[in-house]
Enzyme design. Structure first.
Site, short mmCIF file in Angstrom:
data_model
loop_
_atom_site.label_atom_id
_atom_site.label_comp_id
_atom_site.label_asym_id
_atom_site.label_seq_id
_atom_site.Cartn_x
_atom_site.Cartn_y
_atom_site.Cartn_z
N GLU A 191 0.97 1.41 1.14
CA GLU A 191 0.45 0.24 1.85
C GLU A 191 0.94 0.36 3.28
OE1 GLU A 191 2.32 -3.42 1.89
OE2 GLU A 191 0.50 -4.60 1.99
N ASP A 239 4.57 -0.73 -8.46
CA ASP A 239 4.62 -1.12 -7.04
C ASP A 239 6.06 -0.98 -6.56
OD1 ASP A 239 2.87 -3.79 -5.31
OD2 ASP A 239 4.38 -2.37 -4.55
N HIS A 275 -3.53 -9.57 -3.44
CA HIS A 275 -2.71 -10.78 -3.63
C HIS A 275 -2.21 -11.35 -2.31
CE1 HIS A 275 -0.06 -7.48 -2.94
NE2 HIS A 275 0.96 -8.31 -2.82
N ASP A 276 -2.47 -10.61 -1.21
CA ASP A 276 -2.06 -11.11 0.11
C ASP A 276 -3.24 -11.70 0.88
OD1 ASP A 276 0.07 -8.22 0.61
OD2 ASP A 276 0.55 -10.21 -0.18
N ASP A 294 5.04 -0.21 -1.11
CA ASP A 294 4.94 -1.41 -0.28
C ASP A 294 5.36 -1.13 1.16
OD1 ASP A 294 4.62 -4.38 -0.38
OD2 ASP A 294 6.69 -4.31 0.33
#
Ligand code: TEU
Length: 569
Positions: A251, A99, A324-325, A201
């Site tokens: 993302e 990531d 995870h968000d 990200d």
């Protein structure tokens, strides 16, 4: 570009390292724990893992604030343990994606410390610094994604620096060619160590509108979402990579359909896939994430259909239920009570059999649910905690109301320790130290070990399980679902066409088709009985989350019933 590269057939498993498995006993997940549990991932049918950031970090945003891109944070392990993880994963047929947090670094990164200390030095222009406005305040009115103003003043440098997230996450200046070169070198450092690609990200916010004009009505699009130079920066980044076939998944919060297509068109040589957000904003009210509203299935249906069209040939969608968000999908869009199994499996079927690459977030394969947050101290995530604070401080919302609005969507819900077994601490850690966040109290009942007893037959058709037997577990259903996907040309490569349904219907349905292979997917996304018009032709049940499955032609759908049917015209 290969017509059907590995990642189009693949299933990707998304690991949140700090909550996956703690092998060292310090209460935090680690690289050893991931290596140890690769077989669970492989048995699910996953072909790759995407690991959240494990680089050196002060952990202000749980690793999304990187202070050294070329080293592993000691809480997760060492470079050698990463090398072992990569080697072991490859031996098991699992590729590894890291990531990359390249829009911003930590304020503890050497680059930022030097930029602050020496404005005219080598790193002076690595970040976005601006003089105060005439009134001495911030250069403009931008707000960060984390509720705070997007500028912080440095008395040392006597300027403001931009941070679209926390003040501890200063935005890197992608206008600076040296920054772009440095970041490509970081990627090559990891490609050289054997990784197969990256999740990038918030990669669509790296280009800000020239002049940094004021934000109007809180709109970010065009201001710093999908900014003017994003495609060019991405093409340049890809051109510098050691491996041109490295998988790049961007993302892209708030991405428009046009921008998503531009980023993923193969001939543009930018990204391979994007992570879109429309389906994880459907329950946002006018006040956004922290002003939640019930989900309307008709809105979900159109979002799914619209994005399948937007990212149709030659683009390729990624498909995720949560991460995870986000809160746990079985609590958010399903039913984590009576219909937990049925709703978790129906949501998985209708999402993951669309055209695209499924990305499964750790714990969703066993229908882990939201944590029962009862007090604000159980909200430790920076974004969610800020939301609570500013609802009370700026919006005059009562603490009780603020807690009620934040607790259901807080990012902590999806970050509780993976529930491996009914052993203490859900088998996440065997050490004396408590996990960094308590496991969900439902772990004695909801855990991987309890769901790992799948019927012996690996066959796909539901009929291999005695008719009338209790449906198998969520985990077994996921395994069958991905085995079915892998076995079907229509599901892997076929076209997508939604089936028309009345606006008020809670059913979603579509047909996947390739030469001579047709698969119909239908799900009742509610706890009430529903009906649908099954398409004509000879239908055979491939998989269902009810046993015995309904008769093929039945127009009746039981609560949260999903059916996957092969169709012969
Ligand atoms: O999240 C990007 C992002 O848009 C976040 O604001 C997130 O979607 C938000 O929770 C939605 O309300 C990425 C990472 O996934 C996240 O964990 C980081 O906190 C963030 O970037 C900053 O790096």
């Amino acid at each position: 570009m290969q017509q059907h590269p590995w990642w189009k057939n693949a299933v990707i498993y998304h690991i949140y390292p700090r909550s996956f498995r703690d092998a060292t006993g310090d209460g935090l997940g680690d690289l050893q724990g991931i290596t140890e549990r690769l077989d669970h991932i492989r048995a699910l049918g996953a072909d790759a893992i995407w690991m959240g950031p494990v680089f050196r970090s002060p952990q202000v945003d749980n690793g999304y604030d990187v202070s050294d891109y070329r080293d592993i944070d000691p809480i997760f392990g060492t470079l050698e343990e990463m090398d072992l993880l990569i080697e072991t994963a490859h031996q098991k047929g699992v590729r590894v994606l890291l990531d990359l947090v390249f829009n911003h670094s930590s304020d503890q990164h050497l680059w930022f410390r030097e930029s602050l200390r020496d404005p005219d030095g080598e790193y002076g222009d690595y970040y976005i610094w601006r003089d105060p406005a005439d009134d001495g305040g911030p250069p403009n009115n931008w707000r960060s994604f984390f509720s705070v103003p997007a500028w912080t003043y440095s008395p040392e440098r006597q300027q403001y620096y931009l941070h679209l997230f926390a003040p501890e996450q200063p935005d890197l200046n992608w206008e600076n060619p040296k920054v772009r070169e440095e970041l490509a070198e970081v990627a090559n450092f990891w490609l050289h160590r054997g990784v197969d690609g990256f999740r990038m990200d918030v990669i669509n916010v790296i280009s800000k509108k020239p002049g940094l004009p004021p934000m109007v009505d809180g709109l970010r699009s065009g201001l710093y979402i999908d900014g003017p130079k994003v495609p060019g920066y991405l093409q340049e980044f890809r051109s510098r990579l050691l491996r041109k076939d490295a998988l790049l998944v961007g993302e892209t919060p708030g991405v428009t359909p046009e921008a998503a297509r531009q980023y993923t068109l193969p001939e543009n040589g930018a990204l391979d896939m994007v992570l879109i957000f429309d389906h994880v904003m459907l329950d946002h009210g006018p006040g956004g994430r922290w002003d939640p509203r019930p989900l309307k299935i008709s809105k979900l249906r159109s979002v799914l259909t619209d994005w399948q069209a937007t990212l149709g040939e030659p683009s390729w969608p990624s498909i995720y239920l949560a991460n995870h968000d986000q809160p746990r999908v079985v609590s958010r869009y399903g039913d984590d009570g009576h219909y937990r199994y049925q709703s978790a499996t129906a949501l998985a079927a209708i999402f993951y059999l669309q055209r695209g690459t499924p990305i499964v977030y750790q714990g969703d394969e066993i229908a882990m649910a939201n944590y029962p947050i009862q007090q604000v101290d159980e909200i430790v995530d920076i974004e969610s905690r800020n939301a609570y604070t500013y609802l009370v401080k700026d919006d005059g919302v009562s603490p009780e109301e603020a807690l009620a609005r934040v607790r259901g969507n807080a990012r902590d819900n999806g970050r509780t320790p993976m529930q491996w077994s009914d052993r203490p601490n859900a088998g996440f850690t065997d050490g004396e130290n408590s996990p960094w966040y308590p496991p969900n109290p439902d772990y004695p009942r909801i855990n991987a070990a309890a769901q790992d007893l799948c019927p012996p037959s690996p066959e796909i058709v539901a009929s291999t399980v005695e008719a009338g037997a209790r449906p198998s577990s969520v985990l077994c259903f996921y395994r069958r679902l991905f085995a079915l996907r892998k076995s079907s040309d229509a599901l892997l490569r076929g076209s997508y066409a939604s089936l028309p349904l009345p606006e008020a219907s809670n059913v979603a349905a579509y047909i996947r088709q390739s030469e001579g292979d047709q698969v119909v997917v239908v799900a009742n996304l509610s706890g009430e009985e529903a009906s649908w018009e099954s398409p004509h032709g000879k239908l055979t049940t491939l998989l269902s989350n009810y046993l015995p499955p309904s008769s093929e032609g039945s127009h009746r759908l039981r609560p949260w019933e999903c059916r996957i049917l092969s169709r012969v015209l």
